[in-house]
Design a protein around this motif. Structure first.
Motif, mmCIF file in Angstrom:
data_model
loop_
_atom_site.group_PDB
_atom_site.id
_atom_site.type_symbol
_atom_site.label_atom_id
_atom_site.label_comp_id
_atom_site.label_asym_id
_atom_site.label_seq_id
_atom_site.Cartn_x
_atom_site.Cartn_y
_atom_site.Cartn_z
ATOM 1 N N PHE A 56 0.669 -1.476 0.159
ATOM 2 C CA PHE A 56 -0.075 0.291 0.272
ATOM 3 C C PHE A 56 0.754 1.258 0.205
ATOM 4 O O PHE A 56 1.038 2.089 -0.842
ATOM 5 N N VAL A 57 1.304 1.380 0.601
ATOM 6 C CA VAL A 57 2.522 2.443 1.132
ATOM 7 C C VAL A 57 3.383 2.113 -0.333
ATOM 8 O O VAL A 57 4.038 3.425 -0.735
ATOM 9 N N GLY A 58 4.168 1.286 -0.488
ATOM 10 C CA GLY A 58 5.065 1.739 -1.788
ATOM 11 C C GLY A 58 4.701 2.118 -3.341
ATOM 12 O O GLY A 58 5.194 2.729 -3.982
ATOM 13 N N THR A 59 2.806 1.668 -3.000
ATOM 14 C CA THR A 59 2.515 1.705 -4.669
ATOM 15 C C THR A 59 1.981 3.221 -4.586
ATOM 16 O O THR A 59 1.870 3.592 -5.372
ATOM 17 N N GLY A 60 1.572 3.192 -3.104
ATOM 18 C CA GLY A 60 1.236 5.539 -3.453
ATOM 19 C C GLY A 60 2.192 6.084 -3.331
ATOM 20 O O GLY A 60 2.259 7.144 -4.726
ATOM 21 N N LYS A 61 3.523 5.685 -2.497
ATOM 22 C CA LYS A 61 4.059 6.754 -2.952
ATOM 23 C C LYS A 61 4.682 6.287 -4.603
ATOM 24 O O LYS A 61 5.295 8.241 -5.341
ATOM 25 N N LEU A 62 4.580 5.480 -4.906
ATOM 26 C CA LEU A 62 5.213 5.468 -6.868
ATOM 27 C C LEU A 62 4.050 6.586 -7.201
ATOM 28 O O LEU A 62 4.097 7.111 -8.241
ATOM 29 N N ILE A 63 2.802 5.763 -7.350
ATOM 30 C CA ILE A 63 1.414 7.315 -7.298
ATOM 31 C C ILE A 63 1.677 8.552 -7.940
ATOM 32 O O ILE A 63 1.807 8.994 -8.641
ATOM 33 N N GLY A 64 2.259 8.461 -6.307
ATOM 34 C CA GLY A 64 2.502 10.417 -5.776
ATOM 35 C C GLY A 64 3.583 10.975 -6.797
ATOM 36 O O GLY A 64 3.436 11.968 -7.309
ATOM 37 N N ASN A 65 4.852 10.180 -6.565
ATOM 38 C CA ASN A 65 5.699 10.398 -7.944
ATOM 39 C C ASN A 65 5.326 10.946 -9.713
ATOM 40 O O ASN A 65 5.440 12.134 -10.318
ATOM 41 N N ALA A 66 4.618 9.663 -10.471
ATOM 42 C CA ALA A 66 4.277 9.990 -11.240
ATOM 43 C C ALA A 66 3.153 11.260 -11.679
ATOM 44 O O ALA A 66 3.317 11.363 -12.741
ATOM 45 N N ALA A 67 2.469 10.939 -10.428
ATOM 46 C CA ALA A 67 1.327 12.090 -10.497
ATOM 47 C C ALA A 67 1.874 13.780 -10.135
ATOM 48 O O ALA A 67 1.441 14.548 -11.085
ATOM 49 N N MET A 68 3.345 13.491 -9.959
ATOM 50 C CA MET A 68 3.961 15.051 -9.737
ATOM 51 C C MET A 68 5.244 15.316 -10.930
ATOM 52 O O MET A 68 5.257 16.403 -11.000
ATOM 53 N N TRP A 69 5.240 14.827 -11.644
ATOM 54 C CA TRP A 69 6.121 14.753 -12.969
ATOM 55 C C TRP A 69 4.600 15.095 -13.999
ATOM 56 O O TRP A 69 5.040 15.195 -15.070
ATOM 57 N N GLY A 70 3.359 14.737 -13.676
ATOM 58 C CA GLY A 70 2.314 14.980 -14.600
ATOM 59 C C GLY A 70 1.536 14.506 -15.080
ATOM 60 O O GLY A 70 1.320 14.065 -16.712
ATOM 61 N N TYR A 71 1.818 12.760 -15.294
ATOM 62 C CA TYR A 71 1.400 11.213 -15.441
ATOM 63 C C TYR A 71 0.005 10.960 -15.259
ATOM 64 O O TYR A 71 -0.388 10.135 -15.815
ATOM 65 N N LEU A 72 -0.376 11.737 -14.259
ATOM 66 C CA LEU A 72 -0.850 11.247 -13.504
ATOM 67 C C LEU A 72 -1.968 12.133 -12.822
ATOM 68 O O LEU A 72 -1.269 13.299 -12.733
ATOM 69 N N PRO A 73 -3.253 12.413 -12.363
ATOM 70 C CA PRO A 73 -4.291 13.177 -11.669
ATOM 71 C C PRO A 73 -3.214 14.122 -10.713
ATOM 72 O O PRO A 73 -2.904 13.190 -10.097
ATOM 73 N N LYS A 74 -3.159 15.657 -10.421
ATOM 74 C CA LYS A 74 -2.569 16.539 -9.549
ATOM 75 C C LYS A 74 -2.457 15.785 -7.953
ATOM 76 O O LYS A 74 -2.036 15.449 -6.981
ATOM 77 N N TRP A 75 -4.698 15.687 -8.055
ATOM 78 C CA TRP A 75 -4.404 15.025 -6.571
ATOM 79 C C TRP A 75 -3.881 13.978 -6.508
ATOM 80 O O TRP A 75 -3.521 13.249 -4.776
ATOM 81 N N LEU A 76 -3.485 12.752 -6.785
ATOM 82 C CA LEU A 76 -2.659 11.590 -6.912
ATOM 83 C C LEU A 76 -1.376 12.040 -5.976
ATOM 84 O O LEU A 76 -0.508 11.291 -5.641
#
Length: 130
Positions: A56-76
């Motif tokens: 859960f935590v590891g996946t959340g961190k990866l999703i957060g970074n992908a969102a930070m770089w613009g690959y996913l919605p900003k709220w992630l």
């Protein structure tokens, strides 16, 4: 400024890789890691399996970074901010009085959260076409 903040937040993606390896059983879990899962289990009042916790935590961190770089919605980007704040909370329980252990995760969370307020077009030097 935005790119600098994104690069400084990138190590959370690197930290998530060992977490995911523990979650799938490719890396042994150590006592420090088990204590993290146990802390949140005790707080929640239910047993959280450590493999689920790290998935859960590891996946959340990866999703957060992908969102930070613009690959996913900003709220992630919360996937980067929330674990940092939770880490600060957890460390504040272990830290001796007057310790600054919880300060770095709080600063990190503030840095990651500030990326919401910076416009991507300002950092690239290009204007967005409308």
């Amino acid at each position: 400024l935005l790119t600098t903040l994104k690069v400084l937040c990138l190590p959370t993606a690197l930290v998530s890789i060992p977490m995911l390896l523990v979650a799938v059983g490719l890396r042994p879990v150590d006592d420090d890691q088990l204590s993290m899962a146990q802390f949140w289990s005790d707080l929640a009042g239910v047993a959280i399996p450590y493999k689920f916790f790290f998935a859960f935590v590891g996946t959340g961190k990866l999703i957060g970074n992908a969102a930070m770089w613009g690959y996913l919605p900003k709220w992630l980007r919360l996937g980067v901010v929330i674990p940092a704040l939770c880490g600060s909370y957890m460390h504040s329980h272990d830290a001796p009085a007057g310790s600054f252990m919880k300060i770095p995760p709080i600063l990190f969370a503030c840095m990651a959260a500030s990326t919401w307020f910076l416009d991507d077009s300002e950092d690239s030097g290009k204007t967005k076409k409308t």
